[in-house]
Write an enzyme that holds these catalytic residues in place. Sequence first.
Site, PDB file in Angstrom:
ATOM      1  N   SER A 119       0.833  -1.201   0.000  1.00 39.78           N
ATOM      2  CA  SER A 119       0.000   0.000   0.000  1.00 39.78           C
ATOM      3  C   SER A 119       0.870   1.254   0.000  1.00 39.78           C
ATOM      4  O   SER A 119       2.092   1.175   0.122  1.00 39.78           O
ATOM      5  CB  SER A 119      -0.916   0.020   1.237  1.00 39.78           C
ATOM      6  N   TYR A 157       9.141   7.064  16.992  1.00 36.86           N
ATOM      7  CA  TYR A 157       9.094   7.200  15.536  1.00 36.86           C
ATOM      8  C   TYR A 157      10.225   8.094  15.034  1.00 36.86           C
ATOM      9  O   TYR A 157      10.927   7.754  14.065  1.00 36.86           O
ATOM     10  CB  TYR A 157       7.740   7.774  15.125  1.00 36.86           C
ATOM     11  N   PHE A 186       1.989  12.881   3.530  1.00 38.71           N
ATOM     12  CA  PHE A 186       1.568  12.285   2.270  1.00 38.71           C
ATOM     13  C   PHE A 186       0.225  11.589   2.432  1.00 38.71           C
ATOM     14  O   PHE A 186      -0.095  11.071   3.508  1.00 38.71           O
ATOM     15  CB  PHE A 186       2.617  11.282   1.770  1.00 38.71           C
ATOM     16  N   LYS A 197      13.375   6.998  12.530  1.00 38.69           N
ATOM     17  CA  LYS A 197      13.628   7.651  11.249  1.00 38.69           C
ATOM     18  C   LYS A 197      14.930   8.446  11.285  1.00 38.69           C
ATOM     19  O   LYS A 197      15.644   8.542  10.284  1.00 38.69           O
ATOM     20  CB  LYS A 197      12.453   8.554  10.883  1.00 38.69           C
ATOM     21  N   SER A 240      11.593  10.271   7.332  1.00 36.25           N
ATOM     22  CA  SER A 240      10.440  11.132   7.548  1.00 36.25           C
ATOM     23  C   SER A 240      10.943  12.477   8.023  1.00 36.25           C
ATOM     24  O   SER A 240      12.033  12.576   8.611  1.00 36.25           O
ATOM     25  CB  SER A 240       9.507  10.528   8.606  1.00 36.25           C
ATOM     26  N   CYS A 247      10.300   0.865   1.833  1.00 34.39           N
ATOM     27  CA  CYS A 247       9.159   1.676   2.256  1.00 34.39           C
ATOM     28  C   CYS A 247       8.438   1.091   3.471  1.00 34.39           C
ATOM     29  O   CYS A 247       7.526   1.725   4.004  1.00 34.39           O
ATOM     30  CB  CYS A 247       8.154   1.826   1.117  1.00 34.39           C
ATOM     31  N   ASP A 290       5.944  -7.573   1.689  1.00 33.67           N
ATOM     32  CA  ASP A 290       5.076  -6.995   2.709  1.00 33.67           C
ATOM     33  C   ASP A 290       4.530  -8.152   3.547  1.00 33.67           C
ATOM     34  O   ASP A 290       4.686  -9.322   3.177  1.00 33.67           O
ATOM     35  CB  ASP A 290       3.915  -6.214   2.058  1.00 33.67           C
ATOM     36  N   ASP A 337       8.487 -10.497   6.544  1.00 29.96           N
ATOM     37  CA  ASP A 337       8.647  -9.666   7.731  1.00 29.96           C
ATOM     38  C   ASP A 337      10.085  -9.165   7.704  1.00 29.96           C
ATOM     39  O   ASP A 337      11.037  -9.947   7.831  1.00 29.96           O
ATOM     40  CB  ASP A 337       8.382 -10.511   8.984  1.00 29.96           C
ATOM     41  N   LEU A 357       3.123   4.468  -0.241  1.00 31.91           N
ATOM     42  CA  LEU A 357       4.309   4.850  -0.996  1.00 31.91           C
ATOM     43  C   LEU A 357       4.942   3.650  -1.692  1.00 31.91           C
ATOM     44  O   LEU A 357       5.415   3.750  -2.831  1.00 31.91           O
ATOM     45  CB  LEU A 357       5.330   5.521  -0.072  1.00 31.91           C
TER      46      LEU A 357
END
Length: 257
Positions: A15, A163, A196, A167, A150, A87, A36, A60, A17
Amino acid sequence: MQAKGQAALVTGAASGLGAQTARALVEAGARVTLLDIDEPALHALAEELGRGAAQAVRCDITDAAGVEAALDAGARAHGTARILINCAGIGGAKRLVDRDGNAMPQDAFARIVNVNLLGTFNVVRLAAARMTQAEPMDDGERGVIVCTASVAAFDGQIGQAAYAASKGGLVSLTLPLARDLAQFGVRVVTIAPGLFLTPLLYALPQEVQQSLAASIPFPKRLGKPEEFAALALHVVGNVALNGEVIRLDGALRMPPR
């Protein structure tokens, strides 16, 4: 490197990006292995793209044996991948200390770092080892790796400690990985997208989406996955891009909350 005729891997391809980047790679003539954990969505995308151009492999990214098996499957179908687009990732927000004075659970921090940072590194290290064994192209290039960070790596908001750290780790990894792999002709570039329009944001009410879009200087809208995919393909094709982190955010700088 031109994507046409090359084998590629895309993680988080089910899904957002990742899916749009996989579409762009196939349109450019690459043969793509889609990785994925969401098998139904993954197989649906493979059907959309065509079985000759894309194959779906459940993977995974935190599991070394599973990644090796996925790389083997990709190599059997398309040959050694010279293009890797990372991604896959997860989100989550939790304050360091909540309103009741409770500390953030250690496992909540570890879960996000384990997927976003360690999982991405796991795929990079295993795919890179294979890229370095490929025959060099005319300009000496053997492969290109794109990671997804990000703007939170730079502008982490309240509740984003895990998070932002995950990143930020990818941002800090970019140059040393590029330097490590330069001797083999393998490039590493990281894209740091802003807000996004991905499934996560699609789920928000329209007024919330509009409020988020209004915070972006220009263009005053949420980013389109196609724009991320276009940049990823430009990185693949521009051999001078290496060891760099590119913000893709419309000049957005995130406020504290």
